[in-house]
Write a protein that holds these residues in place. Structure first.
Motif, PDB file in Angstrom:
ATOM      1  N   GLN A  66     -13.095   1.745 -27.683  1.00 24.12           N
ATOM      2  CA  GLN A  66     -12.696   2.199 -26.466  1.00 24.12           C
ATOM      3  C   GLN A  66     -14.037   2.720 -25.550  1.00 24.12           C
ATOM      4  N   GLY A  67     -13.051   3.156 -23.584  1.00 24.58           N
ATOM      5  CA  GLY A  67     -13.252   3.286 -23.159  1.00 24.58           C
ATOM      6  C   GLY A  67     -13.124   2.857 -22.140  1.00 24.58           C
ATOM      7  N   SER A  68     -13.564   2.494 -20.322  1.00 24.98           N
ATOM      8  CA  SER A  68     -13.345   2.877 -19.204  1.00 24.98           C
ATOM      9  C   SER A  68     -13.342   1.907 -18.749  1.00 24.98           C
ATOM     10  N   LEU A  69     -12.460   1.090 -17.825  1.00 23.59           N
ATOM     11  CA  LEU A  69     -12.746   0.349 -16.383  1.00 23.59           C
ATOM     12  C   LEU A  69     -12.775   0.550 -15.312  1.00 23.59           C
ATOM     13  N   ASP A  70     -14.384   0.533 -14.134  1.00 21.93           N
ATOM     14  CA  ASP A  70     -13.818   0.861 -12.963  1.00 21.93           C
ATOM     15  C   ASP A  70     -12.840   0.101 -11.758  1.00 21.93           C
ATOM     16  N   VAL A  71     -11.508   0.628 -11.894  1.00 23.32           N
ATOM     17  CA  VAL A  71     -10.995  -0.884 -10.895  1.00 23.32           C
ATOM     18  C   VAL A  71     -10.975  -0.183  -9.382  1.00 23.32           C
ATOM     19  N   GLY A 107      -5.112   3.951 -11.245  1.00 22.34           N
ATOM     20  CA  GLY A 107      -5.544   4.461  -9.425  1.00 22.34           C
ATOM     21  C   GLY A 107      -6.581   3.707  -9.612  1.00 22.34           C
ATOM     22  N   ASN A 108      -7.860   4.623 -10.059  1.00 18.47           N
ATOM     23  CA  ASN A 108      -8.859   4.311  -9.819  1.00 18.47           C
ATOM     24  C   ASN A 108     -10.149   3.730 -11.397  1.00 18.47           C
ATOM     25  N   ILE A 109      -9.513   4.633 -12.697  1.00 17.68           N
ATOM     26  CA  ILE A 109      -9.898   4.157 -14.090  1.00 17.68           C
ATOM     27  C   ILE A 109      -9.226   3.333 -15.314  1.00 17.68           C
ATOM     28  N   LEU A 110      -9.101   2.337 -15.584  1.00 13.15           N
ATOM     29  CA  LEU A 110      -8.055   1.572 -16.304  1.00 13.15           C
ATOM     30  C   LEU A 110      -9.008   2.195 -17.927  1.00 13.15           C
ATOM     31  N   LYS A 111      -8.719   3.151 -18.651  1.00 15.91           N
ATOM     32  CA  LYS A 111      -8.962   3.484 -20.123  1.00 15.91           C
ATOM     33  C   LYS A 111      -8.456   2.834 -21.191  1.00 15.91           C
ATOM     34  N   LYS A 171       0.161  -7.818 -33.624  1.00 14.75           N
ATOM     35  CA  LYS A 171       0.602  -6.672 -33.267  1.00 14.75           C
ATOM     36  C   LYS A 171      -0.908  -6.487 -32.167  1.00 14.75           C
ATOM     37  N   SER A 172      -0.828  -5.836 -31.362  1.00 13.74           N
ATOM     38  CA  SER A 172      -1.278  -5.823 -30.299  1.00 13.74           C
ATOM     39  C   SER A 172      -2.384  -4.374 -30.454  1.00 13.74           C
ATOM     40  N   SER A 173      -3.796  -4.836 -30.520  1.00 10.51           N
ATOM     41  CA  SER A 173      -4.774  -4.098 -31.589  1.00 10.51           C
ATOM     42  C   SER A 173      -5.319  -3.068 -30.047  1.00 10.51           C
ATOM     43  N   ILE A 174      -4.975  -3.198 -28.806  1.00  6.21           N
ATOM     44  CA  ILE A 174      -5.073  -2.055 -27.415  1.00  6.21           C
ATOM     45  C   ILE A 174      -4.597  -2.318 -26.926  1.00  6.21           C
ATOM     46  N   SER A 175      -4.408  -0.800 -26.470  1.00  9.21           N
ATOM     47  CA  SER A 175      -4.206   0.228 -25.231  1.00  9.21           C
ATOM     48  C   SER A 175      -4.494   0.271 -24.508  1.00  9.21           C
ATOM     49  N   TYR A 176      -3.977   0.165 -22.980  1.00  8.90           N
ATOM     50  CA  TYR A 176      -4.354   0.522 -21.608  1.00  8.90           C
ATOM     51  C   TYR A 176      -3.949   0.995 -20.982  1.00  8.90           C
ATOM     52  N   TYR A 177      -4.587   2.636 -20.720  1.00  4.88           N
ATOM     53  CA  TYR A 177      -3.457   3.180 -19.737  1.00  4.88           C
ATOM     54  C   TYR A 177      -4.333   3.999 -18.669  1.00  4.88           C
ATOM     55  N   PRO A 178      -4.523   4.550 -17.661  1.00  3.18           N
ATOM     56  CA  PRO A 178      -2.917   4.462 -17.551  1.00  3.18           C
ATOM     57  C   PRO A 178      -2.214   3.584 -16.400  1.00  3.18           C
ATOM     58  N   ASN A 179      -1.185   3.177 -16.680  1.00  2.00           N
ATOM     59  CA  ASN A 179      -0.762   1.932 -15.984  1.00  2.00           C
ATOM     60  C   ASN A 179       0.697   2.073 -15.808  1.00  2.00           C
TER      61      ASN A 179
END
Length: 94
Positions: A63-68, A30-34, A19-27
């Motif tokens: 938890q954290g964020s990634l600049d895309v 825009g600029n930041i993937l959390k 079962k997935s343990s990582i949630s990514y949002y928003p999808n």
């Protein structure tokens, strides 16, 4: 002659069947993937449609964020690594 001799090929080779343990949002993003996880995330890698690694993020938390923001609009594969294994998902960049 079979294409392979019973070996599993494809995405399941790198993605554990848990079962997935990582949630990514928003999808779409825009600029930041959390991200948020029940497990500690050790790293996140972004690949383009050709399978080339285009961004790497060393993580060491739940938890954290990634600049895309520098990525052009399109569809990408994001892989996150935890103690449970590597989990991948499709990200849409606006």
């Amino acid at each position: 002659m079979p294409l392979h001799s019973g070996a599993n090929l494809g995405v399941k080779d790198v993605t554990k069947s848990v079962k997935s343990s990582i949630s990514y949002y928003p999808n779409p993003v825009g600029n930041i993937l959390k991200y948020k996880s029940s497990e500690k995330v050790s790293d996140i890698t972004v690949y383009n449609n050709a399978g080339q690694k285009i961004k790497y993020h060393k993580a060491d938390s739940n938890q954290g964020s990634l600049d895309v923001s520098a990525l052009p609009s399109g569809v990408y594969i994001v892989s996150g690594k935890t103690a449970l294994g590597t989990e991948s998902f499709k990200m849409i960049k606006k």
